[in-house]
Design a protein around this motif. Structure first.
Motif, PDB file in Angstrom:
ATOM      1  N   TRP A 184       0.815  -1.215   0.000  1.00 40.27           N
ATOM      2  CA  TRP A 184       0.000   0.000   0.000  1.00 40.27           C
ATOM      3  C   TRP A 184       0.852   1.269   0.000  1.00 40.27           C
ATOM      4  O   TRP A 184       0.655   2.156  -0.832  1.00 40.27           O
ATOM      5  CB  TRP A 184      -0.935  -0.028   1.212  1.00 40.27           C
ATOM      6  CG  TRP A 184      -1.887   1.124   1.279  1.00 40.27           C
ATOM      7  CD1 TRP A 184      -1.763   2.244   2.054  1.00 40.27           C
ATOM      8  CD2 TRP A 184      -3.098   1.287   0.532  1.00 40.27           C
ATOM      9  NE1 TRP A 184      -2.835   3.086   1.850  1.00 40.27           N
ATOM     10  CE2 TRP A 184      -3.669   2.529   0.918  1.00 40.27           C
ATOM     11  CE3 TRP A 184      -3.765   0.510  -0.410  1.00 40.27           C
ATOM     12  CZ2 TRP A 184      -4.865   3.000   0.389  1.00 40.27           C
ATOM     13  CZ3 TRP A 184      -4.960   0.992  -0.938  1.00 40.27           C
ATOM     14  CH2 TRP A 184      -5.492   2.219  -0.552  1.00 40.27           C
ATOM     15  N   SER A 185       1.789   1.395   0.932  1.00 40.14           N
ATOM     16  CA  SER A 185       2.583   2.628   1.022  1.00 40.14           C
ATOM     17  C   SER A 185       3.799   2.383   1.897  1.00 40.14           C
ATOM     18  O   SER A 185       3.950   1.317   2.507  1.00 40.14           O
ATOM     19  CB  SER A 185       1.747   3.774   1.608  1.00 40.14           C
ATOM     20  OG  SER A 185       1.364   3.484   2.946  1.00 40.14           O
ATOM     21  N   ALA A 186       4.677   3.384   1.962  1.00 40.54           N
ATOM     22  CA  ALA A 186       5.858   3.314   2.833  1.00 40.54           C
ATOM     23  C   ALA A 186       6.134   4.703   3.400  1.00 40.54           C
ATOM     24  O   ALA A 186       6.075   5.700   2.673  1.00 40.54           O
ATOM     25  CB  ALA A 186       7.072   2.804   2.062  1.00 40.54           C
ATOM     26  N   ARG A 270       0.982  -3.466  -7.727  1.00 44.79           N
ATOM     27  CA  ARG A 270       2.046  -3.778  -8.691  1.00 44.79           C
ATOM     28  C   ARG A 270       2.710  -2.525  -9.244  1.00 44.79           C
ATOM     29  O   ARG A 270       3.671  -2.616 -10.011  1.00 44.79           O
ATOM     30  CB  ARG A 270       1.489  -4.603  -9.861  1.00 44.79           C
ATOM     31  CG  ARG A 270       0.797  -5.889  -9.451  1.00 44.79           C
ATOM     32  CD  ARG A 270       1.676  -6.779  -8.583  1.00 44.79           C
ATOM     33  NE  ARG A 270       2.899  -7.200  -9.259  1.00 44.79           N
ATOM     34  CZ  ARG A 270       3.874  -7.898  -8.683  1.00 44.79           C
ATOM     35  NH1 ARG A 270       3.778  -8.224  -7.411  1.00 44.79           N
ATOM     36  NH2 ARG A 270       4.951  -8.249  -9.361  1.00 44.79           N
ATOM     37  N   MET A 271       2.239  -1.352  -8.856  1.00 40.16           N
ATOM     38  CA  MET A 271       2.803  -0.100  -9.370  1.00 40.16           C
ATOM     39  C   MET A 271       3.921   0.447  -8.491  1.00 40.16           C
ATOM     40  O   MET A 271       4.481   1.496  -8.761  1.00 40.16           O
ATOM     41  CB  MET A 271       1.697   0.949  -9.520  1.00 40.16           C
ATOM     42  CG  MET A 271       0.604   0.524 -10.489  1.00 40.16           C
ATOM     43  SD  MET A 271      -0.736   1.723 -10.628  1.00 40.16           S
ATOM     44  CE  MET A 271       0.111   3.065 -11.471  1.00 40.16           C
ATOM     45  N   GLY A 272       4.242  -0.281  -7.404  1.00 41.02           N
ATOM     46  CA  GLY A 272       5.363   0.124  -6.582  1.00 41.02           C
ATOM     47  C   GLY A 272       4.983   1.129  -5.508  1.00 41.02           C
ATOM     48  O   GLY A 272       3.814   1.472  -5.320  1.00 41.02           O
ATOM     49  N   THR A 273       6.004   1.619  -4.821  1.00 37.69           N
ATOM     50  CA  THR A 273       5.806   2.480  -3.660  1.00 37.69           C
ATOM     51  C   THR A 273       6.897   3.534  -3.606  1.00 37.69           C
ATOM     52  O   THR A 273       8.065   3.225  -3.838  1.00 37.69           O
ATOM     53  CB  THR A 273       5.860   1.641  -2.363  1.00 37.69           C
ATOM     54  OG1 THR A 273       4.808   0.668  -2.397  1.00 37.69           O
ATOM     55  CG2 THR A 273       5.696   2.507  -1.136  1.00 37.69           C
ATOM     56  N   LEU A 336      -3.494  19.621   4.874  1.00 38.59           N
ATOM     57  CA  LEU A 336      -2.906  18.645   3.960  1.00 38.59           C
ATOM     58  C   LEU A 336      -3.245  19.043   2.532  1.00 38.59           C
ATOM     59  O   LEU A 336      -4.411  19.156   2.165  1.00 38.59           O
ATOM     60  CB  LEU A 336      -3.441  17.256   4.280  1.00 38.59           C
ATOM     61  CG  LEU A 336      -3.043  16.095   3.367  1.00 38.59           C
ATOM     62  CD1 LEU A 336      -1.527  15.946   3.295  1.00 38.59           C
ATOM     63  CD2 LEU A 336      -3.667  14.793   3.865  1.00 38.59           C
ATOM     64  N   GLU A 337      -2.211  19.286   1.718  1.00 38.66           N
ATOM     65  CA  GLU A 337      -2.411  19.758   0.348  1.00 38.66           C
ATOM     66  C   GLU A 337      -1.617  18.900  -0.630  1.00 38.66           C
ATOM     67  O   GLU A 337      -0.452  18.581  -0.391  1.00 38.66           O
ATOM     68  CB  GLU A 337      -1.938  21.199   0.194  1.00 38.66           C
ATOM     69  CG  GLU A 337      -2.797  22.235   0.886  1.00 38.66           C
ATOM     70  CD  GLU A 337      -2.293  23.632   0.552  1.00 38.66           C
ATOM     71  OE1 GLU A 337      -2.945  24.310  -0.272  1.00 38.66           O
ATOM     72  OE2 GLU A 337      -1.255  24.031   1.099  1.00 38.66           O
ATOM     73  N   ILE A 338      -2.255  18.544  -1.735  1.00 39.64           N
ATOM     74  CA  ILE A 338      -1.555  17.913  -2.849  1.00 39.64           C
ATOM     75  C   ILE A 338      -2.271  18.317  -4.133  1.00 39.64           C
ATOM     76  O   ILE A 338      -3.459  18.052  -4.300  1.00 39.64           O
ATOM     77  CB  ILE A 338      -1.479  16.373  -2.681  1.00 39.64           C
ATOM     78  CG1 ILE A 338      -0.845  15.736  -3.924  1.00 39.64           C
ATOM     79  CG2 ILE A 338      -2.825  15.775  -2.359  1.00 39.64           C
ATOM     80  CD1 ILE A 338      -0.538  14.249  -3.762  1.00 39.64           C
ATOM     81  N   ASN A 339      -1.561  19.000  -5.001  1.00 36.39           N
ATOM     82  CA  ASN A 339      -2.150  19.405  -6.275  1.00 36.39           C
ATOM     83  C   ASN A 339      -1.457  18.738  -7.457  1.00 36.39           C
ATOM     84  O   ASN A 339      -1.579  19.180  -8.593  1.00 36.39           O
ATOM     85  CB  ASN A 339      -2.127  20.933  -6.424  1.00 36.39           C
ATOM     86  CG  ASN A 339      -0.721  21.489  -6.540  1.00 36.39           C
ATOM     87  OD1 ASN A 339       0.269  20.757  -6.507  1.00 36.39           O
ATOM     88  ND2 ASN A 339      -0.613  22.809  -6.681  1.00 36.39           N
ATOM     89  N   ILE A 340      -0.722  17.668  -7.187  1.00 40.20           N
ATOM     90  CA  ILE A 340      -0.040  16.883  -8.213  1.00 40.20           C
ATOM     91  C   ILE A 340      -0.667  15.488  -8.245  1.00 40.20           C
ATOM     92  O   ILE A 340      -1.334  15.083  -7.292  1.00 40.20           O
ATOM     93  CB  ILE A 340       1.466  16.767  -7.912  1.00 40.20           C
ATOM     94  CG1 ILE A 340       1.686  16.110  -6.538  1.00 40.20           C
ATOM     95  CG2 ILE A 340       2.136  18.136  -7.979  1.00 40.20           C
ATOM     96  CD1 ILE A 340       3.133  15.802  -6.220  1.00 40.20           C
ATOM     97  N   GLY A 345       0.209   5.875  -8.851  1.00 42.45           N
ATOM     98  CA  GLY A 345      -1.196   5.629  -9.165  1.00 42.45           C
ATOM     99  C   GLY A 345      -2.090   5.551  -7.948  1.00 42.45           C
ATOM    100  O   GLY A 345      -3.116   4.859  -7.964  1.00 42.45           O
ATOM    101  N   HIS A 346      -1.709   6.264  -6.887  1.00 46.60           N
ATOM    102  CA  HIS A 346      -2.419   6.103  -5.618  1.00 46.60           C
ATOM    103  C   HIS A 346      -3.602   7.059  -5.484  1.00 46.60           C
ATOM    104  O   HIS A 346      -3.869   7.872  -6.373  1.00 46.60           O
ATOM    105  CB  HIS A 346      -1.452   6.295  -4.447  1.00 46.60           C
ATOM    106  CG  HIS A 346      -1.613   5.257  -3.388  1.00 46.60           C
ATOM    107  ND1 HIS A 346      -2.826   4.971  -2.818  1.00 46.60           N
ATOM    108  CD2 HIS A 346      -0.726   4.425  -2.800  1.00 46.60           C
ATOM    109  CE1 HIS A 346      -2.680   4.015  -1.933  1.00 46.60           C
ATOM    110  NE2 HIS A 346      -1.405   3.666  -1.893  1.00 46.60           N
TER     111      HIS A 346
END
Length: 359
Positions: A184-186, A270-273, A336-340, A345-346
């Motif tokens: 899921w994540s790291a 399968r898309m990595g982390t 919490l901000e993310i505009n990218i 692919g999360h």
């Protein structure tokens, strides 16, 4: 970041998802309040998990047991994701050739060992054993909880000596359900932390909510709630999350159904982390934590062992950035901000948008 000489302690956590038909979101997550002696602050709430134990989780005896049990070699190979952009905690240590597993004194693949860590810790903390018997080696996407009559005694044995987890599996004639854990994540503690953690989170899904047995020295209380319910309790001061837990709950808060989340987690793994190791910027009156993809994120965060000063307010810091992936953190995670596009692919954290994510 070399794990052999690293100041980061390697760990794994399990985001356990269970169906729940009578709620707006038709699934619950399992989280636990840490006991007072083990919590950073009162009501610290985490997903089940803990530190990798080399003797218990990396021993080649596990691989020998898998072979004796009849686990096909290819089913272990497919857990290993060979990519050039793997974070150090999951980086391949060779060509991925399965034959190397049995020619070394320990398991070299962290995709295997960290899954073992997450499953062992889940049993140690809350008494859930996810495993497969010989007639269940179809390696499906949904985990299979196992019942055992002497669970409390085994939980104590594994808690006191983690290598007993293998003996438990031998006695029950099951193998840990590695294949139902979806990468899921790291996350890693900022480099300024003297002795931090690097943690891989795995997602696992069960059809029905398994019974729990809380380990009293580590667990104060267990909770089965939706992501949004957890976030509301955090906002109200009833629960306290470190940033990784808050961020992952914010990702999950926008996913409405168990079925869609299971499909997403299975395909995305399968898309990595990308390792999320925050960099700290001191602005006027606030501390801003910057994550990968942000304009102010630096290429080698593991070597940034001090807080970076910014001569201005949080708003001025934001105005100088086109690409944002950041949050402020004091008593709680805020802004919490993310505009990218989220890496790998999360999911986009729900707190940045009121729109439900389409899966």
């Amino acid at each position: 970041m070399s794990t052999a000489t690293s100041k980061w302690r390697t760990s794994a956590s399990l985001i356990l998802v269970s169906k729940e038909a009578n709620k707006h979101q038709d699934y619950n997550l399992l989280m636990l309040k840490r006991s007072d002696p083990t919590a950073i602050v009162t009501n610290q709430t985490v997903f089940p998990g803990g530190l990798l134990d080399s003797e218990a989780d990396e021993g080649v005896s596990w691989l020998q047991y898998f072979e004796e049990f009849g686990v096909p070699q290819e089913s272990l190979r497919r857990l290993v994701l060979i990519r050039d952009d793997r974070p150090a905690i999951l980086a391949p240590q060779g060509t991925g050739c399965y034959d190397r597993f049995f020619k070394r004194s320990n398991i070299w693949s962290r995709e295997i060992t960290l899954r073992l860590t997450a499953l062992r810790e889940c049993f140690e903390e809350v008494g859930i054993l996810l495993g497969r018997s010989k007639n269940e080696l179809n390696f499906g996407n949904i985990a299979l909880p196992k019942e055992l009559t002497d669970r409390k005694a085994w939980q104590r044995r594994v808690h006191n000596k983690p290598s007993e987890f293998l003996n438990l599996c031998r006695q029950l004639q099951v193998v840990p359900d590695l294949w139902a854990l979806h990468e899921w994540s790291a996350w890693a503690s900022p480099s300024i932390v003297r002795k931090g953690y690097e943690t891989v989170f795995f997602a696992a899904f069960v059809d029905t909510q398994p019974s729990l047995l809380e380990e009293s020295s580590e667990v104060k209380e267990t909770l089965w709630l939706t992501p949004m319910e957890f976030l509301r309790l955090n906002k109200g001061g009833n629960l306290w999350f470190m940033p990784p837990q808050f961020y992952e709950l914010a990702r999950l808060a926008g996913v409405g159904t168990y079925k869609s989340l299971l499909g997403f987690a299975t395909n995305r793994s399968r898309m990595g982390t990308t390792m999320f190791m925050p960099l700290l910027y001191a602005c006027e009156g606030s501390m801003v934590y910057v994550l990968p993809g942000d304009d102010y994120y630096l290429p080698e965060p593991q070597h940034v062992d001090e807080i970076i000063s910014f001569a201005g307010t949080v708003d001025e810091f934001r105005a100088r950035s086109k690409n944002l992936h950041r949050y402020t953190f004091g008593a709680l995670v805020q802004n919490l901000e993310i505009n990218i596009p989220p890496p790998n692919g999360h999911l986009r954290p729900q707190s940045v948008s009121n729109e439900r994510q389409k899966l």
